[in-house]
Design a protein around this motif. Sequence first.
Motif, PDB file in Angstrom:
ATOM      1  N   LYS A   4       0.610   4.219  -2.799  1.00 44.60           N
ATOM      2  CA  LYS A   4       0.396   5.646  -2.525  1.00 44.60           C
ATOM      3  C   LYS A   4       1.499   6.497  -3.171  1.00 44.60           C
ATOM      4  O   LYS A   4       1.218   7.585  -3.680  1.00 44.60           O
ATOM      5  CB  LYS A   4       0.336   5.881  -1.018  1.00 44.60           C
ATOM      6  N   LYS A  42       0.911   9.347  -5.991  1.00 45.64           N
ATOM      7  CA  LYS A  42       1.389  10.716  -5.846  1.00 45.64           C
ATOM      8  C   LYS A  42       2.228  11.143  -7.059  1.00 45.64           C
ATOM      9  O   LYS A  42       2.111  12.259  -7.535  1.00 45.64           O
ATOM     10  CB  LYS A  42       2.242  10.854  -4.577  1.00 45.64           C
ATOM     11  N   ASP A  60       0.820  -1.228   0.000  1.00 48.43           N
ATOM     12  CA  ASP A  60       0.000   0.000   0.000  1.00 48.43           C
ATOM     13  C   ASP A  60       0.849   1.271   0.000  1.00 48.43           C
ATOM     14  O   ASP A  60       0.489   2.254  -0.637  1.00 48.43           O
ATOM     15  CB  ASP A  60      -0.939   0.010   1.206  1.00 48.43           C
TER      16      ASP A  60
END
Length: 173
Positions: free
Chosen positions: A167, A171, A163
């Motif tokens: 992320k 981004k 995870d």
Amino acid sequence: DELNKENEAKLQTFFDNNPESIFELGFHGEIINLNKSAKDLLDISETKLASKKIKLLDYLETSNIKEFKEIHANSCRGHKRSILLQVHLPKKDLIWLDCKLLPLFDSEHNVSSVLLIAINATEKEKVKTELSISRGNYEKLVASIDESLWSVDKNFNIVEFNDVAFKTIFKVR
């Protein structure tokens, strides 16, 4: 007639000496005939077999009974089927059997009984369970790492990531 008798004798020898457990089942799951391997597996003597109707259902894990009845009913209607069963042995052992159910036809092409060929799959199922547990532990470990974790193949293509890495990728995009 002589050729038929000779062929039947060959088939009976094959049946009796086959290392796989072979059961001939009636329409209600009763054992009509079984080979030496099946007798040894379930510890069924000739006298026990002759004295009463023994059902394979008596040996099955209760969670398998409903599915087995459906598969057996389909075989009684002429369909080949497979099932993985848990079986209680007389010495209280629980084993896994990988079973093939094949309808047997009479001379008028009606199903007369069902042949069940069983291969002991206990070790295979133990390994699958252990791998599943290991996979679960691996996934928990990966989820608990608070750093970006990537898994790539030999060509450096991303195969898997946690995870935190997801992320990061989000981004960057």
